[in-house]
Scaffold this motif. Structure first.
Motif, short mmCIF file in Angstrom:
data_model
loop_
_atom_site.label_atom_id
_atom_site.label_comp_id
_atom_site.label_asym_id
_atom_site.label_seq_id
_atom_site.Cartn_x
_atom_site.Cartn_y
_atom_site.Cartn_z
N SER A 1 0.83 -1.21 0.00
CA SER A 1 0.00 0.00 0.00
C SER A 1 0.86 1.24 0.00
CB SER A 1 -0.85 0.08 1.27
OG SER A 1 -1.51 -1.11 1.50
N VAL A 2 0.41 2.26 -0.70
CA VAL A 2 1.07 3.57 -0.65
C VAL A 2 0.00 4.60 -0.32
CG1 VAL A 2 2.37 5.32 -1.90
CG2 VAL A 2 2.80 2.91 -2.35
N MET A 3 0.21 5.37 0.73
CA MET A 3 -0.74 6.41 1.12
C MET A 3 -0.11 7.78 0.90
SD MET A 3 -1.46 3.53 3.00
CE MET A 3 0.02 3.72 3.92
N LYS A 4 -0.63 8.53 -0.06
CA LYS A 4 -0.13 9.90 -0.30
C LYS A 4 -1.16 10.88 0.22
CE LYS A 4 2.32 9.13 -4.65
NZ LYS A 4 2.41 9.54 -6.05
N GLY A 5 -0.82 12.15 0.19
CA GLY A 5 -1.79 13.20 0.57
C GLY A 5 -2.27 12.99 1.98
N ASN A 6 -3.59 13.04 2.18
CA ASN A 6 -4.19 12.82 3.49
C ASN A 6 -4.95 11.51 3.52
OD1 ASN A 6 -3.43 15.47 4.37
ND2 ASN A 6 -5.12 16.28 3.14
N SER A 7 -4.57 10.60 2.64
CA SER A 7 -5.39 9.39 2.49
C SER A 7 -5.14 8.41 3.62
CB SER A 7 -5.12 8.74 1.14
OG SER A 7 -3.80 8.27 1.07
N LYS A 8 -6.08 7.48 3.76
CA LYS A 8 -5.98 6.48 4.83
C LYS A 8 -6.34 5.11 4.29
CE LYS A 8 -7.73 4.90 9.17
NZ LYS A 8 -7.58 5.16 10.53
#
Lengths: 306, 252
Positions: free
Chosen positions: A218-225
């Protein structure tokens, strides 16, 4: 038949530049767009008209079936129930995928509930890509459910990818493994902005000699969850392994909960989980080869999600 | 030519911000001449690896300047120094997920052509074609990843190649060929070669041996001249406390 947006979505989710060879079923905006069956692979609409039944004849070798879904209609939430019955000793590749193009402020979504019954000694490779695009601000939702039942000696290799643009995803993967069967699942999910994704995985190692390996990247960028649950439930002599790796960037967050349940003394279960920023030694190495910081970050993410 | 001018690298004492500074590199002046083989050695903690990293830009210098081929590179990033022709072989090479040896060679050289890649493998002494598609991940053995590290360092024909303890994890039988490889690169491409090592094989192969102690150059010259210092216990920094006591429990 296919407009420019359709073609672009099909290329992204199914790698198709034109109509595929072999059997296929293309669904657009909640309706069948085009279907083609082959001698060994039959596709028909189910009794409730809520989806399709794909039957692969026993002993079929080296064939593939494409079943992409594309959505570009504002406000549409499309639900389909697809069943795949793979005959004994068959070897087949199934390419699915859902592409959403959202051009308005209305939401668009798709939920595909796929059930696979893999016959004895049959081998299935299932590739599924999820993607959303478009300048519209409407919420894009993609909720895939994958249920796999493996008969004795069956193999299933599933590659489930959510590339980009999906605002909300609830992904469910369930499997029950018969004796001497093998299940390999690789799930790759990339989120950005304010997107969320939840992946819930439940694998039951029922038969003796069954083996399962679940890899999640998984890759979480920005404000993602992103939230990841995985349970390997061993009910017999078996091998089960869960590997979940997550890279957090910007303000991304992640909760990962791998769990192992051994109900049999000969069960062998392992898990590894890691969450963190991109390792600085990886960045330093690529920069020492001439890449800029940003190029190095992108190259590492690209390899990680390959 | 690489010139180190009055180089200092300081860190806060005890890791506190704004406290006293400790000089890990304590005023180094040295010129590395083109096409020569330098071996840097010294006691553990003397600053050898720190110096190597300062040259590559992995650590920023606190004071002084680094001039490379008449250009002041003191403020350049790692990327810029790589583009200026400096290559670095890390002691513990990074392991990735989803990146193969072929990918790293392509990043280092821009080369995708199979034949040209095989030429590079040949130069480094790696035989099987299948090596190219190996993933550079946690499953590779120490020896395998070191060979890959060496290959990616040499592949782009750097003007200056720095090797930080290249013999770590390498078996005895591979060290000889590794030394030969570095000498061949130097002879054929005129690569200025700096090797940080404790290994006699590299010290013997070098044109110039540099001994670093407590962040300063304690000796530079040929190996013969270095022997007294290398044998001398006074490089040990604890002598004042233990006063040469045989049972001080020192494992040096």
């Amino acid at each position: 038949m296919l407009d420019a947006i359709d073609k672009s979505l099909l290329k992204t989710v199914a790698d198709l530049e034109e109509l595929p060879k072999g059997a296929y079923n293309i669904r657009k905006n909640g309706k069948l767009l085009s279907r083609h069956v082959s001698a060994n692979i039959n596709i028909e609409t189910n009794a409730d008209e809520t989806g399709i039944i794909i039957k692969i004849k026993p002993g079929t070798k080296n064939e593939s079936v494409h079943i992409p879904v594309i959505l570009s209609q504002a406000g549409l939430y499309d639900v389909v129930y697809n069943s795949f019955i793979i005959g004994d000793d068959a070897e087949v590749t199934i390419v699915a995928g859902c592409g959403i193009h959202c051009g308005s402020s209305e939401p668009e979504g798709h939920a595909g509930i796929h059930e696979f019954r893999v016959g004895k000694r049959a081998k299935v490779t299932y590739v599924e890509k999820h993607y959303a695009s478009g300048e519209g601000r409407g919420r894009r939702t993609l909720n895939p459910t994958t249920k796999v039942f493996l008969a004795e000696g069956a193999h299933a290799e599933m590659e489930l990818t959510q590339i980009a643009g999906v605002d909300e995803a609830n992904r469910v993967n369930e499997a029950v493994l018969g004796p001497n069967s093998l299940l390999l699942i690789t799930e790759r999910v990339l989120t950005d902005g304010d997107q969320t994704a939840v992946s819930t995985n439940n694998i039951v190692l029922k038969g003796a000699g069954s083996r399962a390996n679940m890899i999640s990247r998984s890759v979480m960028k920005g404000n993602s969850k992103q939230t990841f649950y995985a349970l390997m439930d061993a009910q017999n002599k078996c091998f089960g392994h869960i590997e979940c790796d997550a890279i957090i960037m910007d303000n991304g967050t992640n909760e990962t909960m791998p769990s192992l349940k051994a109900g049999h003394p000969d069960a062998e279960l392992t898990h590894e989980a890691s969450i963190g920023k991109i390792a600085s030694d990886q960045l330093t190495k690529l920069m020492s080869l001439g890449l800029t910081y940003d190029q190095a970050v992108n190259r590492i993410i690209q390899g990680f999600l390959k | 030519m690489l010139e180190l001018k009055n180089l200092y690298f300081s860190v806060p004492e005890n890791g506190e911000n704004g406290g006293n500074l400790r000089n890990i590199i304590d005023g180094i002046n040295f010129t590395f001449e083109d096409g020569k083989f330098y071996a840097i050695t010294g006691p553990n903690g003397s600053g050898k690896t720190t110096l190597a990293k300062l040259i590559m830009g992995v650590n920023p210098i606190s004071q002084g300047a680094i001039i490379f081929n008449s250009q002041d590179i003191s403020a350049l990033t790692i990327t810029e120094r790589a583009k200026a022709g400096i290559a670095y072989s890390f002691q513990q090479p990074a392991r990735f997920k989803g990146i193969t040896f072929r990918d790293l060679l392509k990043i280092a050289t821009g080369i995708e052509d199979e034949n040209k890649l095989l030429e590079i493998l040949g130069r480094v002494g790696i035989c099987p074609l299948s090596f190219l598609d190996k993933e550079v991940d946690a499953k590779l053995s120490g020896g395998e990843i070191k060979k890959i590290e060496l290959a990616t360092t040499i592949a782009a024909n750097p003007k200056l190649a720095i090797y930080d303890e290249p013999d770590t994890g390498i078996d005895l039988w591979t060290i000889g060929p590794m030394v030969s490889l570095l000498k061949k690169e130097l002879a054929e491409n005129h690569t200025t070669t700096i090797v940080v090592s404790h290994n006699k094989a590299f010290l013997e192969a070098a044109d110039v041996v540099i001994i670093i102690n407590s962040g300063r150059i304690a000796y530079h010259g040929n190996l013969e001249g270095a022997m007294p210092l290398l044998d001398d216990l006074s490089v040990c920094t604890y002598r004042d406390s233990c006063e040469g006591d045989r049972d001080a429990g020192c494992y040096r």
